[in-house]
Design an enzyme around this catalytic site. Structure first.
Site: not given
Length: 698
Positions: A103, A355
């Site tokens: 580019e 528990s």
């Protein structure tokens, strides 16, 4: 002042231009050069005051990373776009090199625009009569991405001015980062970060030549080059970029051949979304303590049982590093499922632990000298004022060791223990460790605290077990990397080791060995817990309904197989097994020496057709239960059995222990009261004349 400075600058540049050209017949060249330099300076000064707005860069979504920097979860921005800021160092080198080579080859030195490219494009257009090649630089493309406009000559001139301004205000690395963050990659995908995950399901750091060429290609025309719509055009353009990259020396011939043989992506992948409830409120860029592969595996384990559960039930799983107390994996619920309240983080919700707090009560009692793991304790029907606890399966074991009581999660010994230790004292220790329990407004800690009569979050509960694994030192868990919390001691190292030895036993349904684990079931079967740890990790599984409703059916042990699966994928050395020691009996606790029938009580009338619990105290296991000389199927290791009288009448119960001791009792069953026999007064029994009452003996 600015006018005087600019005048000096223009005068100096004009005078300096005379150095490049000789006097004489080249005087007109010198004048042209001066005016050119003056124009360049004026252009640069003008461009300085025309920077493009970069507010678009702030319109990014949120991306959360795991502890290794891998994308963990991605969220759309307000414009419903996948857009994330991307720095050049976060992209593979081949992607950066290919972008510049294809580019803008002069990107490293051009001032935002490429004069040579402009002259080339103008010359080609003049000769061909149409546009042959463009002259846009990477910087000009960035200005176009920041402010998309129709492609007209005035717009192009404005973009050139803004590109020069970007060059003046930002570094080359920053401009390259803008391109990588704004590049349109098809649909609502912007930037290389989002595109790498959407098109290739990978990080931009790992992009190869084929993937890099594809992303560079897509920016040119995201619609016409979309491989899902125009695969042939996309393939030809990508291969053209690859060959040009080879000519530019970006990739080798071998890399070119492999890239050309790589097929185009044929679908879009979903964006990563792991642990969304836990990370949805974190700011973008946060690095968490989570491990993405482990987190993904835990999510798979959680979703398997969800398919077979009720539509309103949910699962939560947490895995914690014992070394750092950082959360490595978390599944907080079925994200997006309204029936399961999937948007709620169930690891933060306050639930009853059942528990699951018993190991810490036993550990504090070990430390206080109240009991030892080998102490004999009693499990038989007991009343604590108005409070009458019973075991989950409504059976009792009589005299057992504290180790057995904790492993089998017997309720009566736990209530007896918290009564001796003090519920307020127990709650105070939990609070001092940074893991307080939540009580109803105005309520004080009471005996039910031992059985889950308070609220606590999953994260705090796991922090307690992680502290148990770390010698009794508790530290609150954290999710953001680098955080550390204050450490507080809850148990002594010796007490923590004793509790760990008690909890270390095989899983009942199979799984890895060397794991210390505990279960918990809240009152009304609303919460099902399974929590454990090895030498490296602590993990917890919760099953329940987020709305607080009871779980359907008998699911008290549903979390254990899931916990076993979790530890089957976790690394870590198995815990060593401690050998048992000789039992020790504290005289303060009741202890049976003779064989006695605890239930049913003498003279108790049973109801025909309704089950009754038969329990025995003292003696030696195994026990044999007989009614009228016929044995009742039972577990030889238990001190209780369930039996149902078939018809009304008298029965003869006999219990025989391992030493040959025998105890008997006469039982009477009356008919069940119903509307018919109340009306007619029928109380006759079918077996009254057959069975007789035998004397009770011991």
């Amino acid at each position: 002042m600015i006018r005087r400075w600019s005048g000096w600058l223009v005068y100096g540049v004009a005078q300096g231009g005379a150095w490049f050209w000789p006097r004489g017949r080249y005087r007109w060249w010198r004048r042209a050069w001066r005016w050119l330099l003056i124009g360049i300076v004026v252009l640069a000064i003008t461009a300085w005051f025309m920077p493009p707005g970069i507010g678009t860069l702030a319109q990014e979504g949120r991306i959360i990373y795991d502890r290794h920097g891998h994308a963990l979860a991605m969220f759309l921005n307000k414009q419903q776009q996948w857009a994330f800021a991307t720095r050049p160092q976060e992209v593979s080198p081949v992607m950066r090199q290919m972008l510049v080579a294809i580019e803008d080859r002069h990107f490293s030195w051009d001032p935002g625009v490429d004069p040579l490219a402009i002259l080339r494009a103008v010359g080609q257009m003049a000769l061909a009569g149409h546009v042959v090649s463009g002259a846009s630089t990477i910087t000009m493309q960035v200005t176009r991405m920041l402010h998309p406009q129709p492609r007209t000559l005035p717009v192009k001139m404005l973009e050139a001015m803004q590109a020069i301004s970007l060059f003046e205000h930002h570094s080359k690395s920053a401009v390259l980062g803008m391109w990588l963050s704004l590049a349109p990659e098809g649909g609502n995908i912007e930037g290389v970060e989002a595109a790498a995950h959407a098109w290739f399901h990978q990080s931009p750091r790992t992009l190869g030549p084929a993937q890099a060429a594809f992303l560079v290609m897509m920016v040119r025309n995201p619609n016409q080059l979309n491989p899902l719509i125009h695969p042939r055009g996309a393939l030809a353009t990508r291969n053209q970029i690859l060959r040009e990259s080879r000519r530019q020396g970006v990739i080798s011939q071998a890399e070119l051949e492999r890239a050309l043989a790589t097929p185009l992506p044929h679908r879009l992948y979903p964006m990563p979304l792991l642990s969304p409830q836990a990370v949805s409120t974190l700011p973008s860029g946060t690095r968490t303590t989570l491990n993405a592969p482990m987190d993904r595996a835990i999510a798979v384990i959680a979703r398997q049982p969800l398919r077979h559960m009720e539509p309103t039930e949910s699962i939560a799983i947490v895995v914690v590093s014992l070394k750092t107390k950082g959360i490595r994996a978390v599944y907080s619920g079925d994200w997006g499922n309204a029936q399961r309240h999937g948007y709620i983080d169930m690891t933060r919700a306050i639930r009853s632990p059942g528990s699951a707090l018993k190991p810490f009560l036993y550990g504090l009692s070990f430390e206080a000298g109240l009991i030892r793991p080998t102490t004999n304790v009693a499990d038989f029907p007991s009343n604590f004022g108005a409070y009458e606890p019973n075991d989950y399966n409504d059976t009792y074991m009589g005299i057992v060791t504290a180790t057995t009581a904790l492993r089998r999660s017997l309720n009566v010994p736990a209530i007896d223990l918290i009564k001796a230790y003090g519920p307020l004292r127990f709650a105070a220790h939990l609070t001092a460790a940074g893991t307080p329990v939540i009580l109803p407004y105005g309520a004080d800690p009471a005996l039910p605290l031992a059985l889950g009569g308070a609220g606590i979050s999953m994260r705090r509960l796991v922090a307690l077990y992680a502290g148990l694994a770390n010698g009794g030192v508790v530290e609150r868990l954290h999710l953001i990397a680098g955080q550390r919390r204050r450490q507080r001691r809850l148990l002594s190292p010796h007490a923590a080791e004793e509790v760990t030895a008690v909890l270390n036993r095989p899983f009942p349904f199979g799984g890895p060995t060397g794991i210390a684990w505990k279960t918990g079931t809240s009152a009304g079967n609303r919460d099902d817990w399974a929590i454990g740890f090895n030498h490296r990790y602590a993990a917890a599984v919760w099953i329940g309904q987020p709305n607080g409703a009871a779980l359907p059916g008998d699911t008290a042990l549903a979390a254990i197989p899931i916990l076993a699966k979790v530890f089957s994928i976790l690394p870590g050395r198995a815990l060593s097994v401690h050998p048992p020691t000789r039992p020790l009996t504290l005289q303060r606790l009741p202890m049976g020496t003779l064989l006695e029938i605890a239930a049913p009580a003498p003279g108790a009338q049973l109801t025909a057709g309704e089950p009754v619990s038969i329990r025995v105290l003292g003696g030696s296991r195994p026990f044999h239960f007989l009614v009228d000389g016929r044995p009742i199927p039972s577990n030889p290791a238990l001190r209780s059995v369930r039996w149902t009288p078939s018809v009304a009448g008298f029965y003869h119960l006999s219990i025989l222990d391992a030493n040959g001791k025998l105890v008997t009792r006469a039982l009477q069953a009356v008919p069940k009261t119903n509307a018919a026999n109340v009306e007619w007064g029928s109380t006759t029994t079918a077996r009254g004349a057959v069975h007789g009452a035998g004397p009770e003996s011991s």
